[in-house]
Motif scaffolding. Structure first.
Motif, PDB file in Angstrom:
ATOM      1  N   ASP A  24       0.878  -1.271  -0.022  1.00 28.86           N
ATOM      2  CA  ASP A  24      -0.088   0.067   0.071  1.00 28.86           C
ATOM      3  C   ASP A  24       0.957   1.187   0.115  1.00 28.86           C
ATOM      4  O   ASP A  24       1.459   1.740   1.136  1.00 28.86           O
ATOM      5  CB  ASP A  24      -0.944  -0.074   1.330  1.00 28.86           C
ATOM      6  N   ASP A  25       0.944   1.978  -1.219  1.00 23.96           N
ATOM      7  CA  ASP A  25       1.971   3.065  -1.401  1.00 23.96           C
ATOM      8  C   ASP A  25       0.860   4.462  -1.311  1.00 23.96           C
ATOM      9  O   ASP A  25       1.477   5.309  -1.786  1.00 23.96           O
ATOM     10  CB  ASP A  25       2.709   2.946  -2.702  1.00 23.96           C
ATOM     11  N   SER A  26      -0.167   4.335  -0.943  1.00 20.96           N
ATOM     12  CA  SER A  26      -0.982   5.569  -0.826  1.00 20.96           C
ATOM     13  C   SER A  26      -1.210   6.136   0.559  1.00 20.96           C
ATOM     14  O   SER A  26      -1.394   5.187   1.510  1.00 20.96           O
ATOM     15  CB  SER A  26      -2.524   5.345  -1.629  1.00 20.96           C
ATOM     16  N   GLY A  27      -1.499   7.525   0.775  1.00 19.90           N
ATOM     17  CA  GLY A  27      -1.823   7.888   1.764  1.00 19.90           C
ATOM     18  C   GLY A  27      -0.841   7.654   2.932  1.00 19.90           C
ATOM     19  O   GLY A  27      -1.300   7.982   4.383  1.00 19.90           O
ATOM     20  N   ARG A  28       0.483   7.647   2.820  1.00 19.22           N
ATOM     21  CA  ARG A  28       1.175   7.555   3.854  1.00 19.22           C
ATOM     22  C   ARG A  28       1.698   9.212   4.111  1.00 19.22           C
ATOM     23  O   ARG A  28       1.631  10.093   3.496  1.00 19.22           O
ATOM     24  CB  ARG A  28       2.785   6.928   3.346  1.00 19.22           C
ATOM     25  N   LYS A  29       2.346   9.229   5.378  1.00 20.76           N
ATOM     26  CA  LYS A  29       2.516  10.507   6.027  1.00 20.76           C
ATOM     27  C   LYS A  29       4.051  10.773   5.574  1.00 20.76           C
ATOM     28  O   LYS A  29       4.790  10.015   5.747  1.00 20.76           O
ATOM     29  CB  LYS A  29       2.707  10.884   7.497  1.00 20.76           C
ATOM     30  N   GLY A  30       4.402  12.039   4.927  1.00 19.94           N
ATOM     31  CA  GLY A  30       5.753  12.455   4.555  1.00 19.94           C
ATOM     32  C   GLY A  30       6.174  13.212   5.530  1.00 19.94           C
ATOM     33  O   GLY A  30       5.851  13.966   6.275  1.00 19.94           O
ATOM     34  N   LEU A  31       7.508  12.896   5.902  1.00 17.33           N
ATOM     35  CA  LEU A  31       8.473  13.577   6.682  1.00 17.33           C
ATOM     36  C   LEU A  31       9.531  14.120   6.197  1.00 17.33           C
ATOM     37  O   LEU A  31      10.461  13.276   5.881  1.00 17.33           O
ATOM     38  CB  LEU A  31       8.774  12.397   8.054  1.00 17.33           C
ATOM     39  N   LEU A  32       9.927  15.278   6.019  1.00 18.22           N
ATOM     40  CA  LEU A  32      10.981  16.070   5.743  1.00 18.22           C
ATOM     41  C   LEU A  32      11.921  16.250   7.019  1.00 18.22           C
ATOM     42  O   LEU A  32      11.530  16.502   7.925  1.00 18.22           O
ATOM     43  CB  LEU A  32      10.680  17.397   5.258  1.00 18.22           C
ATOM     44  N   LEU A  33      12.994  15.368   6.884  1.00 15.98           N
ATOM     45  CA  LEU A  33      14.066  15.249   8.111  1.00 15.98           C
ATOM     46  C   LEU A  33      15.219  15.937   7.720  1.00 15.98           C
ATOM     47  O   LEU A  33      16.210  15.891   6.543  1.00 15.98           O
ATOM     48  CB  LEU A  33      14.468  13.772   8.369  1.00 15.98           C
ATOM     49  N   ALA A 109       4.384  16.593  -3.606  1.00 11.29           N
ATOM     50  CA  ALA A 109       3.921  16.241  -5.055  1.00 11.29           C
ATOM     51  C   ALA A 109       3.804  14.717  -5.127  1.00 11.29           C
ATOM     52  O   ALA A 109       3.109  14.160  -6.198  1.00 11.29           O
ATOM     53  CB  ALA A 109       4.657  16.951  -6.048  1.00 11.29           C
ATOM     54  N   ARG A 110       4.452  14.093  -4.143  1.00 11.58           N
ATOM     55  CA  ARG A 110       4.450  12.528  -4.199  1.00 11.58           C
ATOM     56  C   ARG A 110       3.069  11.959  -4.369  1.00 11.58           C
ATOM     57  O   ARG A 110       2.423  12.083  -3.355  1.00 11.58           O
ATOM     58  CB  ARG A 110       5.514  12.032  -3.139  1.00 11.58           C
ATOM     59  N   PRO A 111       2.500  10.808  -5.050  1.00 11.91           N
ATOM     60  CA  PRO A 111       1.436  10.469  -4.941  1.00 11.91           C
ATOM     61  C   PRO A 111       1.288   9.668  -3.763  1.00 11.91           C
ATOM     62  O   PRO A 111       0.211   9.402  -3.425  1.00 11.91           O
ATOM     63  CB  PRO A 111       1.462   9.780  -6.321  1.00 11.91           C
ATOM     64  N   ASP A 112       2.370   9.095  -3.095  1.00 13.39           N
ATOM     65  CA  ASP A 112       2.148   8.361  -1.815  1.00 13.39           C
ATOM     66  C   ASP A 112       1.904   8.984  -0.679  1.00 13.39           C
ATOM     67  O   ASP A 112       1.981   8.426   0.458  1.00 13.39           O
ATOM     68  CB  ASP A 112       3.376   7.162  -1.805  1.00 13.39           C
ATOM     69  N   VAL A 113       2.024  10.418  -0.471  1.00 16.35           N
ATOM     70  CA  VAL A 113       2.082  11.079   0.524  1.00 16.35           C
ATOM     71  C   VAL A 113       0.750  12.018   0.784  1.00 16.35           C
ATOM     72  O   VAL A 113       0.290  12.502  -0.359  1.00 16.35           O
ATOM     73  CB  VAL A 113       3.293  12.143   0.588  1.00 16.35           C
ATOM     74  N   SER A 114       0.314  11.763   1.894  1.00 16.76           N
ATOM     75  CA  SER A 114      -0.970  12.536   2.009  1.00 16.76           C
ATOM     76  C   SER A 114      -0.675  13.668   3.074  1.00 16.76           C
ATOM     77  O   SER A 114      -1.349  14.714   2.455  1.00 16.76           O
ATOM     78  CB  SER A 114      -2.110  11.544   2.956  1.00 16.76           C
ATOM     79  N   ASP A 115      -0.067  13.705   3.981  1.00 16.56           N
ATOM     80  CA  ASP A 115       0.120  14.836   4.799  1.00 16.56           C
ATOM     81  C   ASP A 115       1.628  15.033   4.951  1.00 16.56           C
ATOM     82  O   ASP A 115       2.421  14.148   4.713  1.00 16.56           O
ATOM     83  CB  ASP A 115      -0.303  14.737   6.222  1.00 16.56           C
ATOM     84  N   VAL A 116       2.020  16.259   5.467  1.00 14.90           N
ATOM     85  CA  VAL A 116       3.416  16.683   5.390  1.00 14.90           C
ATOM     86  C   VAL A 116       3.997  17.166   6.779  1.00 14.90           C
ATOM     87  O   VAL A 116       3.090  18.168   7.184  1.00 14.90           O
ATOM     88  CB  VAL A 116       3.799  17.959   4.343  1.00 14.90           C
ATOM     89  N   PHE A 117       5.054  16.251   7.322  1.00 11.29           N
ATOM     90  CA  PHE A 117       5.609  16.844   8.627  1.00 11.29           C
ATOM     91  C   PHE A 117       6.729  16.993   8.422  1.00 11.29           C
ATOM     92  O   PHE A 117       7.585  16.908   7.448  1.00 11.29           O
ATOM     93  CB  PHE A 117       5.361  15.650   9.519  1.00 11.29           C
ATOM     94  N   LYS A 138       1.781  20.091   8.768  1.00 18.20           N
ATOM     95  CA  LYS A 138       0.710  19.848   9.706  1.00 18.20           C
ATOM     96  C   LYS A 138       1.288  19.832  11.180  1.00 18.20           C
ATOM     97  O   LYS A 138       0.553  20.159  12.068  1.00 18.20           O
ATOM     98  CB  LYS A 138      -0.091  18.405   9.501  1.00 18.20           C
ATOM     99  N   ALA A 139       2.652  19.333  11.207  1.00 16.31           N
ATOM    100  CA  ALA A 139       3.248  19.286  12.337  1.00 16.31           C
ATOM    101  C   ALA A 139       4.708  19.344  12.248  1.00 16.31           C
ATOM    102  O   ALA A 139       5.290  18.864  11.300  1.00 16.31           O
ATOM    103  CB  ALA A 139       2.681  18.153  13.056  1.00 16.31           C
ATOM    104  N   THR A 140       5.401  19.687  13.425  1.00 14.32           N
ATOM    105  CA  THR A 140       6.867  19.899  13.149  1.00 14.32           C
ATOM    106  C   THR A 140       7.330  19.445  14.696  1.00 14.32           C
ATOM    107  O   THR A 140       6.853  19.829  15.796  1.00 14.32           O
ATOM    108  CB  THR A 140       7.490  21.367  13.059  1.00 14.32           C
ATOM    109  N   VAL A 141       8.592  18.927  14.760  1.00 16.62           N
ATOM    110  CA  VAL A 141       9.287  18.504  15.800  1.00 16.62           C
ATOM    111  C   VAL A 141      10.850  18.772  15.519  1.00 16.62           C
ATOM    112  O   VAL A 141      11.480  18.404  14.610  1.00 16.62           O
ATOM    113  CB  VAL A 141       9.283  16.998  16.011  1.00 16.62           C
TER     114      VAL A 141
END
Length: 242
Positions: A24-33, A109-117, A138-141
């Motif tokens: 399942d490669d859809s709707g995952r949470k994307g995380l910029l690190l 823009a990635r099709p497998d990413v729903s939200d961006v953290f 949506k959220a930052t740590v």
């Protein structure tokens, strides 16, 4: 969980992308690190893999992608530290911000990413804070962000990051160790005061007793494995609740 790991180019920015190797490669949470000054070390990539194993698509760009440190993972020694600090001193806030926009555009823009953290360590914690200005986040740590209290970032003595705190719309968590000499207790209190004054209400500040600066870097005497596990567990829970 098995992972996929690949190197991509976001414009000129060398970037490592680590994601779960599931069907399942859809709707995952994307995380910029964002890394610390040492760039794409195995130490930081080990942390990125742990986060990817919790279901995130983790995108880890170089923070010095345009100069002599492009493609270089620095050693955790005095020479590596000096090269990393020189890379920071040669990079303006405007350049950091432009790279941030490019990587967030890629992640969004990635099709497998729903939200961006976003998350980051040391100077990367400061960069993560600035990434939170983007309304897509949506959220930052921020893990022990350096220069946030006095504005120092790269070539700029004062990037004005806290002065822009009211632009943050997503949730925010900042983590420090109590023994962080880079950001002592009075500086941590000032950060919290200024964030509340800016109207941020969905905000958490965690201070871990005994933690030194860079306590999550799993190389060297500062590393605290127990606090590292705690910090990552709390960060994942924070993102999942966002």
């Amino acid at each position: 969980m098995k992972l996929r790991e690949e190197e991509v180019r976001v414009g000129d920015i060398r970037t490592i992308v680590i994601s779960p190797a599931g069907d399942d490669d859809s709707g995952r949470k994307g995380l910029l690190l964002y890394t610390d000054i040492f760039q794409l070390t195995e130490s930081t990539l080990r942390t990125a893999r742990r986060l990817a194993a919790d279901g995130f698509v983790v995108v880890v760009p170089e923070i010095y992608p345009h100069g002599p440190l492009a493609g270089v993972a620095l050693e955790f020694d005095d020479a590596g530290k000096q090269r990393g600090l020189a890379g920071a001193a040669a990079t303006t806030t405007a350049a950091f911000d432009a790279d941030r926009t490019a990587v967030l555009d890629y992640l969004d823009a990635r099709p497998d990413v729903s939200d961006v953290f976003v998350t980051g360590f040391c100077i990367g914690g400061h960069l993560a804070f600035r990434a939170a200005f983007d309304q897509r986040v949506k959220a930052t740590v921020c893990f022990y962000p350096t220069g946030l209290h006095n504005g120092a970032l790269g070539a700029d003595a004062d990037a004005g990051s806290l002065e822009r705190a009211a632009e943050i719309r997503g949730r925010l968590l900042i983590v420090f160790g109590s023994q962080d000499s880079h950001v002592p207790a009075d500086a941590r209190l000032d950060i919290l005061r200024r964030l509340y004054a800016a109207g941020l209400t969905d905000l958490e500040l965690h201070v871990y007793t005994g933690g030194e600066h860079a306590f999550m870097r799993d190389v060297g005497p500062r590393h605290d494995p127990a606090l590292t596990d705690r910090a990552l567990i709390e960060a994942v829970a924070f993102f999942r609740e966002s």
